[in-house]
Design a protein around this motif. Structure first.
Motif, PDB file in Angstrom:
ATOM      1  N   ALA A   1       0.931  -1.523   0.293  1.00 39.36           N
ATOM      2  CA  ALA A   1      -0.196   0.316  -0.251  1.00 39.36           C
ATOM      3  C   ALA A   1       1.030   1.034   0.228  1.00 39.36           C
ATOM      4  CB  ALA A   1      -1.039   0.126   1.341  1.00 39.36           C
ATOM      5  N   GLN A   2       0.163   2.258  -0.637  1.00 36.36           N
ATOM      6  CA  GLN A   2       0.756   3.548  -0.906  1.00 36.36           C
ATOM      7  C   GLN A   2       0.010   4.813   0.276  1.00 36.36           C
ATOM      8  OE1 GLN A   2       0.619   2.331  -4.614  1.00 36.36           O
ATOM      9  NE2 GLN A   2       2.750   2.994  -4.638  1.00 36.36           N
ATOM     10  N   LEU A   3      -0.666   4.162   0.071  1.00 32.69           N
ATOM     11  CA  LEU A   3      -2.450   5.441   0.499  1.00 32.69           C
ATOM     12  C   LEU A   3      -2.748   4.172   1.772  1.00 32.69           C
ATOM     13  CD1 LEU A   3      -3.780   7.781   1.689  1.00 32.69           C
ATOM     14  CD2 LEU A   3      -5.258   7.423  -0.185  1.00 32.69           C
ATOM     15  N   LEU A   4      -2.796   5.038   3.395  1.00 39.47           N
ATOM     16  CA  LEU A   4      -3.854   4.021   4.633  1.00 39.47           C
ATOM     17  C   LEU A   4      -4.224   4.994   5.051  1.00 39.47           C
ATOM     18  CD1 LEU A   4      -4.499   1.977   6.542  1.00 39.47           C
ATOM     19  CD2 LEU A   4      -1.849   2.705   7.525  1.00 39.47           C
ATOM     20  N   ALA A   5      -5.659   4.145   5.141  1.00 40.34           N
ATOM     21  CA  ALA A   5      -6.955   5.369   6.259  1.00 40.34           C
ATOM     22  C   ALA A   5      -7.029   4.681   7.079  1.00 40.34           C
ATOM     23  CB  ALA A   5      -7.709   5.800   4.802  1.00 40.34           C
ATOM     24  N   LEU A   6      -7.213   5.682   7.880  1.00 33.63           N
ATOM     25  CA  LEU A   6      -7.811   4.751   9.735  1.00 33.63           C
ATOM     26  C   LEU A   6      -9.015   5.386  10.246  1.00 33.63           C
ATOM     27  CD1 LEU A   6      -4.253   4.206   9.650  1.00 33.63           C
ATOM     28  CD2 LEU A   6      -5.230   2.823  10.410  1.00 33.63           C
ATOM     29  N   PRO A   7      -9.818   5.117  10.482  1.00 35.01           N
ATOM     30  CA  PRO A   7     -10.760   5.912  10.852  1.00 35.01           C
ATOM     31  C   PRO A   7     -10.801   6.918  12.169  1.00 35.01           C
ATOM     32  CG  PRO A   7     -11.147   3.935  11.555  1.00 35.01           C
ATOM     33  CD  PRO A   7      -9.681   3.827  11.636  1.00 35.01           C
ATOM     34  N   GLU A   8     -11.873   8.161  11.926  1.00 41.31           N
ATOM     35  CA  GLU A   8     -11.393   9.387  12.577  1.00 41.31           C
ATOM     36  C   GLU A   8     -11.191   8.640  14.278  1.00 41.31           C
ATOM     37  OE1 GLU A   8     -15.518  12.335  14.138  1.00 41.31           O
ATOM     38  OE2 GLU A   8     -15.773  10.187  12.884  1.00 41.31           O
ATOM     39  N   ALA A   9     -11.216  10.208  14.925  1.00 39.39           N
ATOM     40  CA  ALA A   9     -10.656   9.645  16.390  1.00 39.39           C
ATOM     41  C   ALA A   9      -9.921   8.260  16.573  1.00 39.39           C
ATOM     42  CB  ALA A   9     -12.083   9.310  17.508  1.00 39.39           C
ATOM     43  N   ALA A  10      -9.260   7.456  15.629  1.00 41.51           N
ATOM     44  CA  ALA A  10      -8.054   6.624  15.667  1.00 41.51           C
ATOM     45  C   ALA A  10      -7.307   6.958  16.693  1.00 41.51           C
ATOM     46  CB  ALA A  10      -7.765   6.126  14.392  1.00 41.51           C
ATOM     47  N   LEU A  11      -7.029   7.762  17.098  1.00 39.90           N
ATOM     48  CA  LEU A  11      -6.097   8.676  18.089  1.00 39.90           C
ATOM     49  C   LEU A  11      -6.975   8.724  19.610  1.00 39.90           C
ATOM     50  CD1 LEU A  11      -2.546  10.203  16.771  1.00 39.90           C
ATOM     51  CD2 LEU A  11      -3.611   7.614  16.985  1.00 39.90           C
ATOM     52  N   GLY A  12      -6.964   8.172  20.325  1.00 40.65           N
ATOM     53  CA  GLY A  12      -7.949   7.876  21.474  1.00 40.65           C
ATOM     54  C   GLY A  12      -9.150   8.386  21.471  1.00 40.65           C
ATOM     55  N   GLY A  13      -9.598   7.816  20.760  1.00 34.96           N
ATOM     56  CA  GLY A  13     -11.280   7.357  19.973  1.00 34.96           C
ATOM     57  C   GLY A  13     -12.713   8.291  20.582  1.00 34.96           C
ATOM     58  N   TYR A  14     -13.498   7.497  20.033  1.00 36.46           N
ATOM     59  CA  TYR A  14     -14.691   9.152  19.610  1.00 36.46           C
ATOM     60  C   TYR A  14     -15.520   9.350  20.635  1.00 36.46           C
ATOM     61  CZ  TYR A  14     -18.285  11.101  17.040  1.00 36.46           C
ATOM     62  OH  TYR A  14     -19.530  11.758  16.847  1.00 36.46           O
ATOM     63  N   LEU A  15     -16.494   9.711  20.602  1.00 34.99           N
ATOM     64  CA  LEU A  15     -17.072  10.286  21.670  1.00 34.99           C
ATOM     65  C   LEU A  15     -18.150   8.640  22.162  1.00 34.99           C
ATOM     66  CD1 LEU A  15     -18.834  13.768  20.629  1.00 34.99           C
ATOM     67  CD2 LEU A  15     -16.771  12.970  21.654  1.00 34.99           C
TER      68      LEU A  15
END
Length: 301
Positions: free
Chosen positions: A36-50
């Motif tokens: 892979a040359q591009l990797l997408a991880l989710p929103e708030a992946a560093l510390g979690g969402y609400l």
């Protein structure tokens, strides 16, 4: 670079930053092993969402998401992990007295781009301030724009990035199941349906490659719908994760995807701003960047 190998992740992320970083590192290595040359991880992946969409006021390590300095040690660590790969990820940002639900793109030893979530749904307004702009930026794999979750519900968001020359739009989400009438079957949930429709429509109407990363599993009162995916500029889903944690990958000739979808009916070129209500017009009318206005390739045979 024309052909890009894209990886997108569905996974769960909590308040423990070290655990989040270990999860991110694992996905980076898996994506790298797959080329892979591009990797997408989710929103708030560093510390979690609400933990819920009414408030996030509960204290302690499982309460409010940690606020990170946009140039702090966690981002520096992410830059190191990414190496020469382009990585997009979401986190909660501290900027003076302001707090933002943010996305950052890193690669090649530096920060390539940033985005602060503009559209805040009910609940987030108590936890975050709203961003106020959409910007595309250049990367080693082409010009990229980023959105965060609810941003994609507004056509103007993705269109702003497409007009600014984005060839790939990466949308990072923590998109939950319906809170009022959830389905017993995650795949049939009405909010999951919206999540998927927005991904396909935004790709097709802007004729861009669309990369959608979403959280999965339960956190607090929320159950996230997963189904991270990669969508061709013609609206066809190329790869997806489904309901479970995992990674989807696809090889996309980005230049050709945009050329083929735009060679006859080019949705950006064929816009008629003079006919639209003034409230529908985006600020300014930037020149469409190459290769969007290029002369179609000659076909032989």
């Amino acid at each position: 670079m024309a052909i890009v190998t894209i990886a997108v992740v569905s996974d769960s992320f909590g308040r423990d930053l070290d655990a989040c970083m270990r999860t991110v590192a694992r996905h980076v290595e898996t994506a790298r092993a797959g080329g892979a040359q591009l990797l997408a991880l989710p929103e708030a992946a560093l510390g979690g969402y609400l933990r819920e969409l009414t408030s996030d006021a509960d204290p302690g390590p499982f309460g409010s998401a940690p606020l990170l300095d946009p140039d702090g040690p966690e981002i520096a660590r992410l830059v190191d992990l990414a190496g020469d790969m382009v990585v997009c990820i979401g986190y909660s940002e501290r900027a003076g007295h302001h707090r933002y639900n943010s996305a950052i793109c890193v690669g090649g030893g530096e920060v390539l781009g940033r985005h602060r979530k503009v559209h805040l749904p009910l609940g987030e307004t108590a936890a975050y301030d709203a961003g106020d702009q959409f910007r595309a930026f250049d990367t080693p794999i082409g010009r990229i724009g980023m959105l965060v979750c609810y941003d994609k519900a507004f056509p103007e968001s993705a269109r702003s990035l497409a007009l600014a020359g984005a060839e790939i739009i990466v949308c990072l989400s923590a998109w939950p199941m319906s809170r009022t009438h959830p389905s017993d079957n995650l795949a049939e949930d009405r909010w999951r349906y919206r999540f998927d429709v927005y991904d396909e429509v935004r790709a097709l109407e802007n004729q861009v490659v669309w990369v959608s990363a979403n959280q999965v599993g339960q956190f607090g009162s929320l159950t996230f719908v997963g189904n991270s995916k990669i969508v061709h500029a013609n609206g066809n889903v190329l790869a997806f994760t489904g309901d479970n944690p995992g990674m989807a990958m696809a090889r996309v000739d980005v230049e050709d995807a945009l050329h083929v979808t735009r060679r006859s009916m080019n949705h950006l070129r064929d816009r008629r701003p003079e006919a639209y209500d003034i409230q529908c017009l985006l600020a300014g009318e930037p020149t469409i960047r190459q290769p969007f206005a290029r002369v179609p390739k000659a076909r032989t045979g």
